[in-house]
Design a protein around this motif. Structure first.
Motif, PDB file in Angstrom:
ATOM      1  N   ALA A 101       0.824  -1.211   0.000  1.00 55.95           N
ATOM      2  CA  ALA A 101       0.000   0.000   0.000  1.00 55.95           C
ATOM      3  C   ALA A 101       0.860   1.264   0.000  1.00 55.95           C
ATOM      4  O   ALA A 101       1.954   1.293   0.571  1.00 55.95           O
ATOM      5  CB  ALA A 101      -0.932   0.005   1.196  1.00 55.95           C
ATOM      6  N   THR A 102       0.337   2.305  -0.637  1.00 53.51           N
ATOM      7  CA  THR A 102       1.011   3.602  -0.723  1.00 53.51           C
ATOM      8  C   THR A 102       0.250   4.619   0.114  1.00 53.51           C
ATOM      9  O   THR A 102      -0.983   4.658   0.063  1.00 53.51           O
ATOM     10  CB  THR A 102       1.045   4.103  -2.188  1.00 53.51           C
ATOM     11  N   PRO A 103       0.928   5.447   0.894  1.00 52.81           N
ATOM     12  CA  PRO A 103       0.222   6.485   1.671  1.00 52.81           C
ATOM     13  C   PRO A 103      -0.511   7.464   0.755  1.00 52.81           C
ATOM     14  O   PRO A 103       0.032   7.897  -0.266  1.00 52.81           O
ATOM     15  CB  PRO A 103       1.352   7.185   2.434  1.00 52.81           C
ATOM     16  N   LEU A 104      -1.742   7.815   1.136  1.00 55.82           N
ATOM     17  CA  LEU A 104      -2.586   8.715   0.343  1.00 55.82           C
ATOM     18  C   LEU A 104      -3.273   9.717   1.261  1.00 55.82           C
ATOM     19  O   LEU A 104      -3.973   9.326   2.199  1.00 55.82           O
ATOM     20  CB  LEU A 104      -3.639   7.914  -0.433  1.00 55.82           C
ATOM     21  N   LEU A 105      -3.062  10.982   0.981  1.00 56.96           N
ATOM     22  CA  LEU A 105      -3.676  12.069   1.735  1.00 56.96           C
ATOM     23  C   LEU A 105      -4.865  12.612   0.955  1.00 56.96           C
ATOM     24  O   LEU A 105      -4.722  13.015  -0.198  1.00 56.96           O
ATOM     25  CB  LEU A 105      -2.635  13.175   1.950  1.00 56.96           C
ATOM     26  N   LEU A 106      -6.051  12.620   1.571  1.00 62.49           N
ATOM     27  CA  LEU A 106      -7.260  13.160   0.959  1.00 62.49           C
ATOM     28  C   LEU A 106      -7.652  14.439   1.694  1.00 62.49           C
ATOM     29  O   LEU A 106      -7.863  14.410   2.911  1.00 62.49           O
ATOM     30  CB  LEU A 106      -8.420  12.161   1.049  1.00 62.49           C
ATOM     31  N   THR A 107      -7.779  15.551   0.967  1.00 61.42           N
ATOM     32  CA  THR A 107      -8.119  16.825   1.601  1.00 61.42           C
ATOM     33  C   THR A 107      -9.464  17.328   1.083  1.00 61.42           C
ATOM     34  O   THR A 107      -9.657  17.449  -0.132  1.00 61.42           O
ATOM     35  CB  THR A 107      -7.042  17.889   1.343  1.00 61.42           C
ATOM     36  N   HIS A 108     -10.369  17.605   2.015  1.00 61.32           N
ATOM     37  CA  HIS A 108     -11.709  18.081   1.662  1.00 61.32           C
ATOM     38  C   HIS A 108     -11.686  19.585   1.418  1.00 61.32           C
ATOM     39  O   HIS A 108     -10.661  20.250   1.534  1.00 61.32           O
ATOM     40  CB  HIS A 108     -12.705  17.729   2.775  1.00 61.32           C
ATOM     41  N   GLY A 109     -12.841  20.128   1.078  1.00 61.20           N
ATOM     42  CA  GLY A 109     -12.979  21.561   0.864  1.00 61.20           C
ATOM     43  C   GLY A 109     -14.131  22.123   1.670  1.00 61.20           C
ATOM     44  O   GLY A 109     -14.551  21.548   2.671  1.00 61.20           O
ATOM     45  N   TRP A 110     -14.654  23.276   1.228  1.00 58.74           N
ATOM     46  CA  TRP A 110     -15.836  23.892   1.839  1.00 58.74           C
ATOM     47  C   TRP A 110     -16.971  23.818   0.831  1.00 58.74           C
ATOM     48  O   TRP A 110     -16.746  24.074  -0.359  1.00 58.74           O
ATOM     49  CB  TRP A 110     -15.565  25.356   2.196  1.00 58.74           C
ATOM     50  N   PRO A 111     -18.223  23.495   1.206  1.00 58.71           N
ATOM     51  CA  PRO A 111     -18.696  23.265   2.575  1.00 58.71           C
ATOM     52  C   PRO A 111     -18.625  21.799   2.979  1.00 58.71           C
ATOM     53  O   PRO A 111     -19.536  21.257   3.603  1.00 58.71           O
ATOM     54  CB  PRO A 111     -20.153  23.725   2.485  1.00 58.71           C
ATOM     55  N   GLY A 112     -17.546  21.142   2.608  1.00 57.52           N
ATOM     56  CA  GLY A 112     -17.378  19.740   2.930  1.00 57.52           C
ATOM     57  C   GLY A 112     -16.707  19.532   4.272  1.00 57.52           C
ATOM     58  O   GLY A 112     -16.570  20.442   5.090  1.00 57.52           O
ATOM     59  N   SER A 113     -16.278  18.296   4.473  1.00 64.81           N
ATOM     60  CA  SER A 113     -15.631  17.868   5.717  1.00 64.81           C
ATOM     61  C   SER A 113     -15.126  16.450   5.485  1.00 64.81           C
ATOM     62  O   SER A 113     -15.221  15.928   4.361  1.00 64.81           O
ATOM     63  CB  SER A 113     -16.642  17.889   6.872  1.00 64.81           C
ATOM     64  N   VAL A 114     -14.653  15.811   6.538  1.00 69.06           N
ATOM     65  CA  VAL A 114     -14.240  14.411   6.400  1.00 69.06           C
ATOM     66  C   VAL A 114     -15.411  13.526   5.993  1.00 69.06           C
ATOM     67  O   VAL A 114     -15.210  12.405   5.499  1.00 69.06           O
ATOM     68  CB  VAL A 114     -13.602  13.883   7.703  1.00 69.06           C
ATOM     69  N   ALA A 115     -16.649  14.021   6.159  1.00 70.97           N
ATOM     70  CA  ALA A 115     -17.830  13.250   5.746  1.00 70.97           C
ATOM     71  C   ALA A 115     -17.797  12.941   4.253  1.00 70.97           C
ATOM     72  O   ALA A 115     -18.418  11.960   3.805  1.00 70.97           O
ATOM     73  CB  ALA A 115     -19.113  14.008   6.089  1.00 70.97           C
ATOM     74  N   GLU A 116     -17.078  13.745   3.471  1.00 69.55           N
ATOM     75  CA  GLU A 116     -16.999  13.509   2.026  1.00 69.55           C
ATOM     76  C   GLU A 116     -16.360  12.163   1.692  1.00 69.55           C
ATOM     77  O   GLU A 116     -16.614  11.608   0.620  1.00 69.55           O
ATOM     78  CB  GLU A 116     -16.181  14.610   1.352  1.00 69.55           C
ATOM     79  N   PHE A 117     -15.505  11.648   2.576  1.00 72.64           N
ATOM     80  CA  PHE A 117     -14.693  10.495   2.215  1.00 72.64           C
ATOM     81  C   PHE A 117     -14.986   9.229   3.015  1.00 72.64           C
ATOM     82  O   PHE A 117     -14.364   8.196   2.762  1.00 72.64           O
ATOM     83  CB  PHE A 117     -13.210  10.855   2.359  1.00 72.64           C
ATOM     84  N   VAL A 118     -15.919   9.283   3.970  1.00 72.38           N
ATOM     85  CA  VAL A 118     -16.114   8.099   4.834  1.00 72.38           C
ATOM     86  C   VAL A 118     -16.627   6.888   4.062  1.00 72.38           C
ATOM     87  O   VAL A 118     -16.429   5.748   4.487  1.00 72.38           O
ATOM     88  CB  VAL A 118     -17.045   8.409   6.028  1.00 72.38           C
ATOM     89  N   ASP A 119     -17.287   7.107   2.913  1.00 75.82           N
ATOM     90  CA  ASP A 119     -17.829   5.975   2.157  1.00 75.82           C
ATOM     91  C   ASP A 119     -16.835   5.367   1.172  1.00 75.82           C
ATOM     92  O   ASP A 119     -17.154   4.352   0.538  1.00 75.82           O
ATOM     93  CB  ASP A 119     -19.094   6.409   1.401  1.00 75.82           C
ATOM     94  N   VAL A 120     -15.667   5.970   1.019  1.00 74.59           N
ATOM     95  CA  VAL A 120     -14.696   5.441   0.048  1.00 74.59           C
ATOM     96  C   VAL A 120     -13.402   4.977   0.704  1.00 74.59           C
ATOM     97  O   VAL A 120     -12.580   4.322   0.050  1.00 74.59           O
ATOM     98  CB  VAL A 120     -14.381   6.494  -1.045  1.00 74.59           C
ATOM     99  N   VAL A 121     -13.225   5.263   1.971  1.00 68.57           N
ATOM    100  CA  VAL A 121     -11.959   4.950   2.650  1.00 68.57           C
ATOM    101  C   VAL A 121     -11.676   3.449   2.646  1.00 68.57           C
ATOM    102  O   VAL A 121     -10.558   3.010   2.338  1.00 68.57           O
ATOM    103  CB  VAL A 121     -11.982   5.494   4.093  1.00 68.57           C
ATOM    104  N   ASP A 122     -12.671   2.625   3.002  1.00 66.39           N
ATOM    105  CA  ASP A 122     -12.435   1.184   3.113  1.00 66.39           C
ATOM    106  C   ASP A 122     -12.009   0.574   1.793  1.00 66.39           C
ATOM    107  O   ASP A 122     -11.078  -0.239   1.738  1.00 66.39           O
ATOM    108  CB  ASP A 122     -13.704   0.474   3.616  1.00 66.39           C
ATOM    109  N   GLU A 123     -12.688   0.953   0.718  1.00 67.56           N
ATOM    110  CA  GLU A 123     -12.380   0.370  -0.584  1.00 67.56           C
ATOM    111  C   GLU A 123     -11.019   0.849  -1.097  1.00 67.56           C
ATOM    112  O   GLU A 123     -10.323   0.119  -1.812  1.00 67.56           O
ATOM    113  CB  GLU A 123     -13.483   0.714  -1.593  1.00 67.56           C
TER     114      GLU A 123
END
Length: 387
Positions: A101-123
């Motif tokens: 595995a390779t480290p991957l940083l995901l950065t959200h924006g406005w009006p987003g939050s970490v909620a943007e990525f909770v459904d894709v993290v596991d996959e």
């Protein structure tokens, strides 16, 4: 785990949740908009969020929405906090079980939050297909957003945030990493790649702003339309950005004091910026939008999140160049779309360029399956370019 990183658990008090429901029940609402149209019709939204849509969503928020389910999901992914330059930074961290595995940083924006990525993290971390690339996924909350601290002084703009992200990844043992983002996350990802090429293996972004003064000569008809749409957006539909860039404190009182005001301010963007014909809930779940809004509400971050515009609006350095490999995806209903000829003036090594048929500003929520595949393929191209 590094000593300066602490496990974090999200848990709102019952008092705060009861207070939210009481405020929703006691809300004073304006009369209906004066553009009366039957759904579905995008023109229903010409004056902003239609009253009927808001009333229905508020009723669901007050009676059926389950914040505890989102807290549980955050804890399942893995939540942590660390202090960088005196500011507490919250982040999700999901390590892959895969040794490659390779480290991957995901950065959200406005009006987003970490909620943007909770459904894709596991996959992304542990794909079902063993031939697919795997990633150690890190999703920080921007300063002033969610469970990150609120800056008490000016200075926390995109340049400082990018430097903080390098420090964060280093603390987790990731000296080199990939990065993805859209909106402010795309801006920050660009700064990361341009300023810290020794740490950033490459990037995937839905934001690829060219340089000032680019010409439309030589563009295709589609690219000209993109340029015109982007210009129209900033000229006619960006009052929210001007407000937050110039008077974040003033709008902040409403966003922190009124859950209805906060919901309408954010829902308006989910509606206008998503690839839908009428309502954002054609593609995005009500729960995910309310997860995002409730996170802003419970952390009282309406004003502090707005300040990223005050710090960094129109501040991307025109001299900044990105020489690490870049994969760029321009979703058709995003608010900023740049022709490749413009983007490659800044991003010098574009290894993959895609313009899908569907999707808007929030692809990880609108088209999560496609988003994951596109991100994987883009990052695979980035890594291949480094070999």
């Amino acid at each position: 785990m590094p000593q300066d990183v602490q496990v974090f658990e999200a848990h709102a008090t019952d008092v705060d949740l009861d207070d939210l429901r009481a405020r929703l029940a006691a809300a004073r609402l304006p009369e209906a908009e004066t553009v009366h149209r039957a759904a579905p019709d995008p023109r229903r939204w010409d004056q902003g969020v239609p009253l009927a849509d808001l009333v229905e969503l508020v009723d669901y928020w007050r009676t059926d929405y389950d914040w505890r389910a989102f807290e549980k999901r955050l804890d399942q992914v893995g939540q942590f906090r660390t202090t960088i330059d005196g500011l507490g930074i919250h982040f999700l961290h999901r390590r892959s079980a895969r040794p490659d595995a390779t480290p991957l940083l995901l950065t959200h924006g406005w009006p987003g939050s970490v909620a943007e990525f909770v459904d894709v993290v596991d996959e992304l971390a542990d794909p079902e297909n063993m031939d697919a690339p795997a990633f150690h996924v890190v999703v920080p909350s921007l300063p002033g957003f969610g469970y990150s601290d609120k800056p008490a002084t000016t200075g926390w703009g995109t340049e400082k945030i990018a430097a903080a992200w390098v420090e964060l990844m280093g603390r987790l043992g990731y000296r080199e990493f990939l990065a993805h983002g859209g909106d402010w996350g795309g801006n920050i990802t660009t700064v990361l790649a341009g300023r810290f090429p020794e740490h950033v293996l490459g990037i995937h972004t839905t934001f690829a702003e060219g340089l000032p003064g680019a010409t439309t000569e030589g563009l295709t008809a589609v690219e000209r339309a993109w340029a015109e749409e982007t210009h129209h957006f900033w000229r006619h539909r960006a009052a929210y950005a001007k407000q937050q860039a110039t008077r974040p404190q003033t709008i902040g009182y409403s966003l922190v004091d009124s859950p209805i005001g906060l919901l309408a301010w954010i829902l308006d963007k989910f509606a206008e910026w998503s690839d839908t014909e009428d309502s954002p809930f054609e593609t995005i779940s009500r729960d995910r939008v309310l997860d995002d809004v409730t996170l802003y509400w419970l952390t009282r971050s309406g004003a502090s999140a707005a300040r990223i515009y005050y710090e960094s609006h129109n501040s991307l350095d025109p001299e900044l160049r990105v020489d690490v490999p870049a994969a760029i995806t321009m979703y058709p209903r995003d608010i900023e779309k740049y022709p490749r000829a413009w983007s490659q003036e800044r991003y010098r090594q574009i290894v993959r360029w895609r313009s899908p048929e569907r999707g808007g500003h929030f692809p990880s929520l609108e088209v999560p399956g496609f988003f994951v595949e596109d991100l994987r393929e883009g990052l695979a191209a980035v890594l291949a370019a480094r070999r």
